[in-house]
Scaffold this active site. Structure first.
Site, PDB file in Angstrom:
ATOM      1  CB  CYS A 180      -0.805  -4.902  36.315  1.00  0.00           C
ATOM      2  SG  CYS A 180      -0.842  -5.713  37.926  1.00  0.00           S
ATOM      3  CB  CYS A 224       0.058  -0.226  42.631  1.00  0.00           C
ATOM      4  SG  CYS A 224      -0.137  -1.975  43.060  1.00  0.00           S
ATOM      5  CB  CYS A 238       2.032   0.871  39.131  1.00  0.00           C
ATOM      6  SG  CYS A 238       2.952  -0.293  38.099  1.00  0.00           S
ATOM      7  CB  CYS A 297      15.872  -7.815  39.103  1.00  0.00           C
ATOM      8  SG  CYS A 297      14.257  -7.786  39.904  1.00  0.00           S
ATOM      9  CB  CYS A 299      16.378 -10.768  41.558  1.00  0.00           C
ATOM     10  SG  CYS A 299      15.123  -9.878  42.469  1.00  0.00           S
ATOM     11  CB  CYS A 311      14.803  -8.069  46.897  1.00  0.00           C
ATOM     12  SG  CYS A 311      15.109  -6.369  46.381  1.00  0.00           S
ATOM     13  NE  ARG A 314      18.484  -4.219  44.721  1.00  0.00           N
ATOM     14  CZ  ARG A 314      19.427  -5.163  44.813  1.00  0.00           C
ATOM     15  NH1 ARG A 314      20.613  -4.977  44.287  1.00  0.00           N
ATOM     16  NH2 ARG A 314      19.179  -6.302  45.432  1.00  0.00           N
TER      17      ARG A 314
HETATM   18  N1  SAM Z   1       3.796  -6.721  40.066  1.00  0.00           N
HETATM   19  C1  SAM Z   1       4.843  -6.998  40.951  1.00  0.00           C
HETATM   20  C2  SAM Z   1       4.654  -6.377  42.303  1.00  0.00           C
HETATM   21  O1  SAM Z   1       3.831  -5.483  42.440  1.00  0.00           O
HETATM   22  O2  SAM Z   1       5.346  -6.801  43.226  1.00  0.00           O
HETATM   23  C3  SAM Z   1       6.225  -6.628  40.425  1.00  0.00           C
HETATM   24  C4  SAM Z   1       6.455  -5.347  39.667  1.00  0.00           C
HETATM   25  S1  SAM Z   1       6.228  -3.826  40.565  1.00  0.00           S
HETATM   26  C5  SAM Z   1       6.381  -2.688  39.229  1.00  0.00           C
HETATM   27  C6  SAM Z   1       7.706  -3.677  41.544  1.00  0.00           C
HETATM   28  C7  SAM Z   1       7.913  -2.454  42.381  1.00  0.00           C
HETATM   29  O3  SAM Z   1       8.325  -1.360  41.571  1.00  0.00           O
HETATM   30  C8  SAM Z   1       6.777  -1.884  43.181  1.00  0.00           C
HETATM   31  O4  SAM Z   1       6.503  -2.601  44.352  1.00  0.00           O
HETATM   32  C9  SAM Z   1       7.278  -0.496  43.499  1.00  0.00           C
HETATM   33  O5  SAM Z   1       8.047  -0.500  44.691  1.00  0.00           O
HETATM   34  C10 SAM Z   1       8.189  -0.178  42.314  1.00  0.00           C
HETATM   35  N2  SAM Z   1       7.589   0.859  41.466  1.00  0.00           N
HETATM   36  C11 SAM Z   1       6.652   0.679  40.528  1.00  0.00           C
HETATM   37  N3  SAM Z   1       6.319   1.837  39.935  1.00  0.00           N
HETATM   38  C12 SAM Z   1       7.081   2.803  40.515  1.00  0.00           C
HETATM   39  C13 SAM Z   1       7.189   4.213  40.328  1.00  0.00           C
HETATM   40  N4  SAM Z   1       6.426   4.857  39.464  1.00  0.00           N
HETATM   41  N5  SAM Z   1       8.076   4.889  41.087  1.00  0.00           N
HETATM   42  C14 SAM Z   1       8.836   4.222  41.987  1.00  0.00           C
HETATM   43  N6  SAM Z   1       8.770   2.884  42.204  1.00  0.00           N
HETATM   44  C15 SAM Z   1       7.904   2.187  41.486  1.00  0.00           C
HETATM   45  C1  DTB Z   2      12.290  -2.128  43.173  1.00  0.00           C
HETATM   46  O1  DTB Z   2      12.196  -1.846  44.377  1.00  0.00           O
HETATM   47  N1  DTB Z   2      12.251  -1.223  42.203  1.00  0.00           N
HETATM   48  C2  DTB Z   2      12.385  -1.858  40.903  1.00  0.00           C
HETATM   49  C3  DTB Z   2      12.501  -3.363  41.268  1.00  0.00           C
HETATM   50  N2  DTB Z   2      12.445  -3.346  42.700  1.00  0.00           N
HETATM   51  C4  DTB Z   2      11.560  -4.323  40.686  1.00  0.00           C
HETATM   52  C5  DTB Z   2      11.298  -1.466  39.965  1.00  0.00           C
HETATM   53  C6  DTB Z   2      11.257   0.040  39.734  1.00  0.00           C
HETATM   54  C7  DTB Z   2      10.204   0.357  38.754  1.00  0.00           C
HETATM   55  C8  DTB Z   2      10.121   1.832  38.478  1.00  0.00           C
HETATM   56  C9  DTB Z   2       8.995   2.187  37.593  1.00  0.00           C
HETATM   57  C10 DTB Z   2       9.061   1.621  36.207  1.00  0.00           C
HETATM   58  O2  DTB Z   2      10.152   1.582  35.580  1.00  0.00           O
HETATM   59  O3  DTB Z   2       7.992   1.272  35.686  1.00  0.00           O
HETATM   60 FE1  SF4 Z   3       0.682  -4.452  39.075  1.00  0.00          FE
HETATM   61 FE2  SF4 Z   3       2.248  -2.308  39.140  1.00  0.00          FE
HETATM   62 FE3  SF4 Z   3       0.891  -3.028  41.321  1.00  0.00          FE
HETATM   63 FE4  SF4 Z   3       2.955  -4.578  40.481  1.00  0.00          FE
HETATM   64  S1  SF4 Z   3       3.062  -2.478  41.230  1.00  0.00           S
HETATM   65  S2  SF4 Z   3       0.916  -5.270  41.166  1.00  0.00           S
HETATM   66  S3  SF4 Z   3       2.757  -4.275  38.238  1.00  0.00           S
HETATM   67  S4  SF4 Z   3       0.011  -2.343  39.355  1.00  0.00           S
END
Ligand code: SAM
Ligand code: DTB
Ligand code: SF4
Length: 324
Positions: A52, A56, A59, A96, A129, A189, A261
């Site tokens: 990506c 963030c 992530c 989802c 979702c 959501c 959730r």
């Molecule tokens: N790229 C899209 C976005 O940013 O909306 C969708 C995927 S992103 C991984 C979805 C959500 O996962 C993020 O907004 C965050 O709330 C959650 N998330 C991602 N990495 C995480 C982590 N290491 N710990 C907890 N929540 C995480």
């Molecule tokens: C949300 O709030 N948490 C989910 C879903 N919506 C998309 C994603 C959690 C991702 C946790 C980190 C990972 O598995 O990479």
């Molecule tokens: Fe990309 Fe992760 Fe940020 Fe979603 S949360 S925009 S997958 S870097």
């Protein structure tokens, strides 16, 4: 963005009352709006993992950090369908699909592929979702028409803290996508992450923003940071369990009709903590052995926990009997 002082003051009052009073208030609100003992099970699938462009700082999928997650291509319809059928067999009523994209545009080949996947998954009778990053009105209309029930797009933290966590897009970008999604008639959501170095004020400001959505978000995921090595937040300490429980209870009171959730980070929560979270108003969780890239508690352990707590997996909305 218009934020009312009054809502923030009310959230502060709710959050800061003695813990047992807060739990009592949350439980009373919960029982009025959610009289059954049901917990919705929602399975996640990363249909496009890693690589990506965004930064963030929590992530695993950002291309900017060395997290060990390899960039992959969008999964084939067949592979997604296989996972979706398994999720349904295991009792999930919501599926989802997440993609590690900044966003997606009408006209892109991958958008067409995604619409096709959504149409097929939509036939299985689960709520569909998706979380695909930023979208505008045109994309939102097409996603809705393809059969998306809910679009997942977290604000993650307060407007004030957001730029400390992400620099490649803004809090306002997130709100713009949510507005397009709501305009198209999809449910939203939207929630956040605890453990990003934010203050309690940031958490309540995040809730204040959610309270000002019209309509209210259909579901509010509360994630606990899963620290990912290689990311700037790899050393972040866990959030105290009573702070998690307080936030869940406050969310339940502030957004009585939204599903709350339990999302990422449950592997770090004891059974007792999760029981308190359900008592405080959580009524949904991500279910299945994997989240997007990180582990989730084993499905059979989750079912056993629900049984111990006299809770039941929520049934399908369309009367399809649960297979479990
Ligand atoms: N790229 C899209 C976005 O940013 O909306 C969708 C995927 S992103 C991984 C979805 C959500 O996962 C993020 O907004 C965050 O709330 C959650 N998330 C991602 N990495 C995480 C982590 N290491 N710990 C907890 N929540 C995480
Ligand atoms: C949300 O709030 N948490 C989910 C879903 N919506 C998309 C994603 C959690 C991702 C946790 C980190 C990972 O598995 O990479
Ligand atoms: Fe990309 Fe992760 Fe940020 Fe979603 S949360 S925009 S997958 S870097």
């Amino acid at each position: 963005m218009h934020l009312t002082q009054q809502t923030y003051a009310e959230l502060q009052r709710i959050y800061n009352q003695p813990l047992f009073d807060l739990l009592h208030e949350a439980r009373s609100v919960h029982k009025i709006h959610w009289p059954h003992t049901e917990i919705q099970l929602c399975t996640l699938l990363s249909v496009k993992t890693g690589g990506c462009s965004e930064d963030c700082s929590y992530c695993a999928q950002s291309a900017r950090y060395s997290t060990g997650v390899q960039a992959e291509k969008l999964m084939s319809i067949e592979d997604v369908l296989e996972k979706a059928k398994k999720a349904r067999e295991n009792g999930s009523t919501r599926f989802c699909m997440g993609a590690a994209w900044k966003g997606i545009r009408d006209g892109d080949k991958k958008f067409e592929q995604m619409l096709e996947i959504i149409r097929e998954v939509g036939q299985l009778g689960m709520e569909v979702c998706v979380t695909l990053g930023q979208v505008g009105p045109v994309e939102a209309e097409k996603l809705k028409a393809a059969g998306v029930t809910a679009y997942s797009h977290n604000i993650d933290t307060s407007p004030e803290h957001y730029s400390n966590i992400v620099s490649t897009h803004t809090f306002q970008d997130r709100l713009n996508t949510i507005a397009a999604v709501q305009q198209a008639g999809m449910s939203v959501c939207c929630g956040g992450i605890l453990g990003l170095g934010e203050t309690v004020k940031d958490r309540l400001r995040m809730l204040e923003v959610l309270c000002n959505f019209h309509p209210a978000p259909e579901s509010v995921p509360i994630n606990c940071l899963v620290p990912i090595s290689g990311t700037p937040l790899q050393e972040s300490p866990p959030v105290d369990i009573f702070e998690i429980v307080r936030l869940i209870a406050t969310t339940r009171i502030a957004l009585p009709t939204s599903k709350v959730r339990l999302a990422a980070g449950r592997t770090g929560l004891s059974r007792e903590t999760q029981a308190l979270c359900f008592y405080a108003g959580a009524n949904s969780m991500f279910y299945g052995n994997k989240l997007l890239t990180t582990p989730n508690p084993a499905a059979n352990e989750d079912l056993y926990l629900l049984k111990l707590l006299d809770l039941t997996p929520a049934p399908f909305q369309n009367n399809t009997p649960l297979p479990i």
